[in-house]
Design a protein around this motif. Structure first.
Motif, short mmCIF file in Angstrom:
data_model
loop_
_atom_site.label_atom_id
_atom_site.label_comp_id
_atom_site.label_asym_id
_atom_site.label_seq_id
_atom_site.Cartn_x
_atom_site.Cartn_y
_atom_site.Cartn_z
N VAL A 1 0.83 -1.21 0.00
CA VAL A 1 0.00 0.00 0.00
C VAL A 1 0.86 1.26 0.00
CG1 VAL A 1 -1.66 1.34 1.34
CG2 VAL A 1 -1.98 -1.13 1.06
N GLN A 2 1.95 1.27 0.76
CA GLN A 2 2.79 2.46 0.85
C GLN A 2 3.42 2.82 -0.49
OE1 GLN A 2 6.49 1.60 3.17
NE2 GLN A 2 5.73 -0.52 3.16
N THR B 1 -4.32 5.46 1.16
CA THR B 1 -3.00 5.15 1.70
C THR B 1 -2.86 5.61 3.14
OG1 THR B 1 -2.05 5.39 -0.52
CG2 THR B 1 -0.52 5.40 1.34
N GLU B 2 -3.25 6.85 3.39
CA GLU B 2 -3.13 7.42 4.75
C GLU B 2 -3.96 6.64 5.76
OE1 GLU B 2 -4.25 11.61 7.07
OE2 GLU B 2 -4.22 11.52 4.87
N LEU C 1 -3.32 -0.14 -6.16
CA LEU C 1 -2.92 -1.47 -5.70
C LEU C 1 -3.43 -2.60 -6.60
CD1 LEU C 1 -1.51 -3.10 -3.44
CD2 LEU C 1 -3.65 -2.98 -2.14
N GLY D 1 5.08 -2.12 -5.48
CA GLY D 1 3.89 -2.76 -4.95
C GLY D 1 3.75 -4.19 -5.44
N GLU E 1 1.10 5.60 -5.28
CA GLU E 1 1.60 6.49 -4.23
C GLU E 1 3.04 6.92 -4.46
OE1 GLU E 1 0.98 8.74 -0.80
OE2 GLU E 1 -0.47 7.50 -1.89
N GLY F 1 -0.40 2.51 -3.35
CA GLY F 1 -1.53 3.34 -2.97
C GLY F 1 -2.83 2.79 -3.54
N GLY G 1 6.14 2.95 -7.96
CA GLY G 1 5.04 2.56 -7.09
C GLY G 1 4.39 1.25 -7.50
N THR H 1 -5.27 3.61 5.51
CA THR H 1 -4.89 2.20 5.62
C THR H 1 -3.66 2.03 6.50
OG1 THR H 1 -5.81 1.62 3.46
CG2 THR H 1 -4.13 0.15 4.35
N LEU H 2 -2.64 2.87 6.27
CA LEU H 2 -1.40 2.73 7.03
C LEU H 2 -1.55 3.19 8.47
CD1 LEU H 2 1.23 3.88 4.36
CD2 LEU H 2 0.51 1.55 4.96
#
Length: 487
Positions: A43-44, A267-268, A50, A207, A197, A47, A203, A270-271
């Motif tokens: 995810v990082q 992303t924000e 995915l 990923g 992301e 994003g 990315g 989820t992490l």
């Protein structure tokens, strides 16, 4: 030939069918734990794009699965990928792949012991009220003991358990995924790679690395080649079928993940969650989050079970062939399982899980092992793809198919080069970076050991007689396997 067939311990040959072999691969992929944790690391980088990383990983893995399936038609053996490469490229490359396999496959069980321990500790501390921080090692031992009983007892017991566990975890996650899509709709931006992301290429391919980790295990049916009924039919279908089915499952779940979390802050948000799928289940199902928890720990046990099955069969095959100590080539007189290999695998898994969990914590230890495993598995997949091309080109020219034995194997090898590159560039932060250094160290060890064996113990490598058993050759009717007994 009959004398040779009785000169070593046999597994319980011709004892499991396509459903059991299929779920050996499916549960080794651990779809529940993989979607919750392995793909979480993607995810990082990817994003909200995915699903594209997952789709690319599926395409690459299908190419490799096809190559493995084609080799399994000709070389059904407990040696699995080791036996395939030996037959295609020779004993030295085969030994090299076998040693790499011995470096990563026995780490699958401790990897999932740690996930089982982390998920269970999280629930017991936050929801049950048992706040002892050291309880994680108790859960490691619980997972290890459960898997040991299943794998030591009988291959039919462990593989039938895999069918039940696998259906449960897939059913629960798929139900939640469909629920979220129906509730929030499909966020079409997930199909635009520019939404990645960490940038379009970096990315998506970075990923893809952890998406590949989620696929690892589709080849796990191969080491059951001596215990499966009609292995030349069963193994290829199990390998390809598991890869395709779970790849589609991942694709649907990642779309649903973005839909349920929200595209703009995917992303924000989820992490920010240690266990995002539990969080989503709480939002959409309320107290039904318990089902996701059960599916995750179920997935961890099922994957550990399949990992021990796969690793122990290859260790058994290499022990039977004299490459490893002969004791590993022994099977239990009643259960017909490679019990020495299973005991060794279980002991190693417990030690690795406890030491790494103590040093870095269960979740970080999972990430470190994951980084190490992915690099090594990619190298094996590339080698097996090349082996399929060479094997049919050299030994079965009349059967050579440009698509099955040319395009797909070459594509499989090439498609795994970008994720291998992005595994090391840029390097992840510590402590995850220890996984990269661990992979380099293990690969160096494999090269040194292979060079030593090739130059000093070449006669040990050139002993192909016991790669196969009589149940695998064309005269199966003349030399039937030993009679099986009920579990």
């Amino acid at each position: 030939m009959e004398a040779r067939s009785q000169s070593f311990d046999h597994l319980r040959e011709n004892s499991i069918g396509l459903p059991q072999v299929l779920f050996q691969s499916i549960t080794h992929m651990a779809p529940g734990a993989a979607i919750a944790f392995s793909i979480l690391f993607s995810v990082q980088f990817a994003g909200p794009a995915l699903p594209i990383s997952v789709l690319l990983a599926l395409i690459a893995c299908i190419c490799v699965a096809s190559s493995i399936g084609q080799l399994a038609k000709k070389v059904p053996s407990a040696g699995g990928l080791y036996a395939y490469v030996t037959e295609a490229l020779g004993p030295v490359p085969g030994f090299f792949v076998g040693v790499i396999f011995l470096c990563f496959e026995p780490l699958v069980a401790p990897l999932l012991f740690l996930i089982f321990a982390w998920a269970t500790t999280d629930v017991f501390r936050s929801d049950v009220g048992w706040d002892w921080t050291g309880q994680w090692w108790v859960w490691v031992l619980v997972a290890a003991l459960t898997v040991f009983v299943l794998t030591y007892r009988d291959v039919r017991l462990s593989t039938n358990a895999g069918v039940i566990l696998g259906i449960f975890e897939i059913g629960v996650f798929l139900a939640l995924a469909i629920w979220m899509i129906l509730s929030n709709g499909i966020p079409w931006g997930v199909f635009d790679p520019t939404n990645a992301e960490a940038g379009t290429f970096n990315g998506i391919f970075k990923g893809m690395v952890f998406s590949i980790l989620a696929f690892i295990g589709f080849e796990a049916a191969a080491p059951l080649g001596e215990e499966a009924k009609r292995p030349r039919y069963t193994i290829p279908r199990a390998v390809i079928g598991s890869c395709l089915a779970i790849g589609i499952f991942y694709f649907i779940c990642t779309i649903a993940w973005v839909a349920g979390t929200g595209f703009d802050k995917f992303t924000e948000d989820t992490l920010a969650q240690a266990n995002p799928w539990r969080h989503l289940a709480e939002i959409f199902w309320g107290s039904g989050w318990v089902l996701i928890f059960l599916a995750i720990i179920n997935s961890a046990l099922a994957n550990s079970n399949a990992g021990v099955n796969a690793a122990s069969r290859v260790i058994y095959s290499m022990g039977r062939n004299g490459i490893l100590p002969r004791a590993f080539g022994r099977t239990h007189p009643v259960h017909k399982t490679p019990h020495v290999a299973i005991i060794a695998q279980t002991a190693l898994g417990i030690v690795v899980a406890l030491l790494m969990g103590w040093k870095w914590g269960a979740l970080n230890a999972f990430g470190i092992i994951s980084y190490a495993l992915t690099s090594l598995v990619i190298l094996v997949y590339i080698t097996v793809s090349i082996s399929a091309f060479v094997y049919y080109r050299r030994k079965h020219q009349a059967e050579f198919n440009a698509w099955l034995h040319g395009v797909l194997p070459i594509a499989g090898a090439l498609l795994f080069l970008p994720p291998l590159y992005y595994q090391f560039r840029p390097l992840p932060p510590y402590p995850l970076r220890y996984g990269n250094w661990g992979a380099i160290g293990l690969l160096t060890l494999c090269i040194v050991v292979t060079a030593y064996m090739a130059t000093q113990k070449r006669n040990v490598l050139e002993n192909p007689d016991r790669i196969f058993t009589p149940t695998e050759v064309d005269d199966i009717d003349r030399y039937p396997p030993p009679a099986t007994t009920p579990v």
